[in-house]
Design an enzyme around this catalytic site. Structure first.
Site, short mmCIF file in Angstrom:
data_model
loop_
_atom_site.label_atom_id
_atom_site.label_comp_id
_atom_site.label_asym_id
_atom_site.label_seq_id
_atom_site.Cartn_x
_atom_site.Cartn_y
_atom_site.Cartn_z
CE LYS A 122 -4.35 -1.72 1.11
NZ LYS A 122 -5.37 -2.04 2.05
CE LYS A 211 -6.37 -7.51 -0.66
NZ LYS A 211 -6.74 -7.19 0.69
CE LYS A 214 -13.41 -3.50 2.62
NZ LYS A 214 -12.29 -3.51 3.49
P1 TYM Z 1 -10.48 -5.65 5.27
O1 TYM Z 1 -11.56 -4.72 5.64
O2 TYM Z 1 -9.50 -5.21 4.23
O3 TYM Z 1 -11.10 -7.02 4.79
C1 TYM Z 1 -12.09 -7.67 5.56
C2 TYM Z 1 -11.90 -9.18 5.52
O4 TYM Z 1 -12.03 -9.65 4.18
C3 TYM Z 1 -10.92 -10.48 3.87
N1 TYM Z 1 -10.64 -10.35 2.43
C4 TYM Z 1 -10.61 -11.38 1.59
N2 TYM Z 1 -10.80 -12.70 1.78
C5 TYM Z 1 -10.70 -13.49 0.68
N3 TYM Z 1 -10.45 -13.04 -0.57
C6 TYM Z 1 -10.24 -11.70 -0.80
N4 TYM Z 1 -10.02 -11.25 -2.01
C7 TYM Z 1 -10.32 -10.82 0.31
N5 TYM Z 1 -10.18 -9.47 0.46
C8 TYM Z 1 -10.37 -9.20 1.77
C9 TYM Z 1 -9.79 -9.94 4.72
O5 TYM Z 1 -8.78 -10.89 4.91
C10 TYM Z 1 -10.52 -9.65 6.00
O6 TYM Z 1 -10.69 -10.83 6.77
N6 TYM Z 1 -7.23 -5.31 9.01
C11 TYM Z 1 -8.49 -5.88 8.60
C12 TYM Z 1 -9.66 -5.43 9.44
C13 TYM Z 1 -9.42 -5.62 10.89
C14 TYM Z 1 -9.52 -6.82 11.60
C15 TYM Z 1 -9.22 -6.48 12.96
C16 TYM Z 1 -9.83 -8.13 11.24
C17 TYM Z 1 -9.08 -4.63 11.76
N7 TYM Z 1 -8.97 -5.16 13.01
C18 TYM Z 1 -9.22 -7.46 13.93
C19 TYM Z 1 -9.82 -9.09 12.25
C20 TYM Z 1 -9.51 -8.74 13.57
C21 TYM Z 1 -8.77 -5.44 7.17
O7 TYM Z 1 -8.25 -4.49 6.70
O8 TYM Z 1 -9.72 -6.16 6.56
#
Ligand code: TYM
Length: 349
Positions: A122, A211, A214
């Site tokens: 990023k 991947k 979003k």
């Molecule tokens: P975020 O918001 O980017 O994504 C949310 C969740 O979606 C999963 N994900 C995917 N899984 C499969 N294929 C994909 N293409 C794909 N894109 C996204 C991510 O792995 C995630 O599980 N840092 C985290 C949010 C967060 C969090 C936490 C999660 C903040 N604190 C504590 C768990 C526990 C994040 O940016 O996810």
């Protein structure tokens, strides 16, 4: 005082952009499955890390609305928010997240943070504005997990490194101060717990080496949960595949086709083996894409109908209740950490 006795399963989805089908399959679905299987035995925390949502630039005028929308998505995905063991909440409404982050920051090394793949990727994309927030993001995530003594954290593969750093920070802190934090399970145990053999990584529809993300600017690369079924069908039909000309489930050689096979299995509730048995060896990519597009279209139609039936009032009432309860748990953990580092007196006995 220990306020919580049940082990916790926890995950979060940021509200920086509309969630994608990747988020849905990687995080929403395992959480809902976990809730159906384990609520009663485990506590289920599903929250929106709204503070994490602007580590890279976003449109702030829509953040608050998107946060509420994300919470509705959890419900539309099937999370039973009326279950007494299920909690939905917003990170920024529980100040202990920010406070614990500062304490953990002082036990985290800049060297280990600069090795985080997501930071490297990023910061490359946004090189003109790499913020401290982006750098510090995994420490806030560690606080999110440790405050609630979470054992299992269902996330997609892209977040595994952040889970491992959470374990490292917590272990380091415990080694110095005693058993303050619950150490979350390692990623192998985590994936076993959610009954997947490895981390899920739904691929971009236009560049399947990456991947589905979003935050990508390429609209055709992602299926949004707010896409109309017609838009989604078009995106699947024009998804990049390969020129091999035969369907195989092999992410090395045919990542596009394999990701579509995976989407088809996850959305239709059939095992990967069943789906592969139907399609592997066939040569009609068009027919195959049509089957995936139909499954995605049907999913979106049902999902969006459920979403429309959830009111803001219903959501806010539940959030307020949940946030009060979760603040108690979070504050109890924060106090243990504050006592450990000498910010608060230790209670004798
Ligand atoms: P975020 O918001 O980017 O994504 C949310 C969740 O979606 C999963 N994900 C995917 N899984 C499969 N294929 C994909 N293409 C794909 N894109 C996204 C991510 O792995 C995630 O599980 N840092 C985290 C949010 C967060 C969090 C936490 C999660 C903040 N604190 C504590 C768990 C526990 C994040 O940016 O996810």
């Amino acid at each position: 005082m220990e306020l919580m006795t049940k082990p916790t399963i926890l995950t979060g989805v940021r509200s920086n952009e509309e969630p994608t089908l990747g988020n849905f399959l990687g995080a929403f679905v395992p959480m809902v499955e976990m809730q159906k299987k384990y609520a009663g035995e485990y506590q289920i925390n599903m929250f929106v890390p709204d503070l994490h949502s602007f580590t890279t630039p976003i449109d702030h005028t829509t953040l608050y609305k998107n946060t509420l929308k994300n919470l509705k998505y959890f419900i539309a995905a099937g999370l039973d928010i009326n279950h007494p063991d299920v909690f939905v909440y917003r990170q920024s409404y529980i100040p202990a997240h920010s406070e614990l982050t500062w304490i953990l920051d002082c036990f985290t090394y800049t060297g280990e943070m600069s090795r985080m793949t997501q930071f490297k990727e990023k910061s490359g994309e946004h090189s003109e504005s790499v913020t401290m927030g982006l750098f510090n993001y995994p420490v806030l995530m560690a606080a999110d997990i440790l405050l609630y003594n979470a054992k299992y954290v269902p996330v997609g593969e892209d977040q595994f490194q952040h889970l491992e750093i959470t374990r490292d920070i917590a272990t380091r802190f415990n080694n110095k101060f005693g058993e303050i934090f619950t150490i979350p399970a390692d990623t192998k145990t985590q994936t076993g717990f959610i009954e997947r053999d490895k981390g899920l990584r739904i691929r971009s529809l236009t560049d399947p080496s990456k991947k589905m993300s979003k935050s990508s600017n390429d609209e055709k690369s992602k299926i949004l949960l707010s896409d109309t079924p017609e838009q989604a069908v078009k995106k699947i039909m024009s998804a990049t595949t390969d020129s091999i000309g035969e369907i195989n489930f092999d992410f090395e050689t045919q990542p596009g086709i394999s990701s579509l096979l995976q989407i088809l299995s996850l959305l239709t509730g059939r095992t990967q083996e069943e789906v592969n048995a139907e399609w592997v060896g066939k040569t009609q990519y068009g027919e195959f894409k049509r089957a995936v597009a139909d499954a995605v279209g049907t999913f979106l139609t049902d999902f969006q109908a459920r979403l429309a039936s959830i009111s803001d009032e219903q959501l806010i009432a539940i959030l307020e209740h949940s946030e009060r309860r979760m603040a108690e748990t979070a504050n109890a953990t924060l106090l243990r950490a504050q006592q450990a580092v000498g910010l608060r007196p230790k209670v004798e006995g």
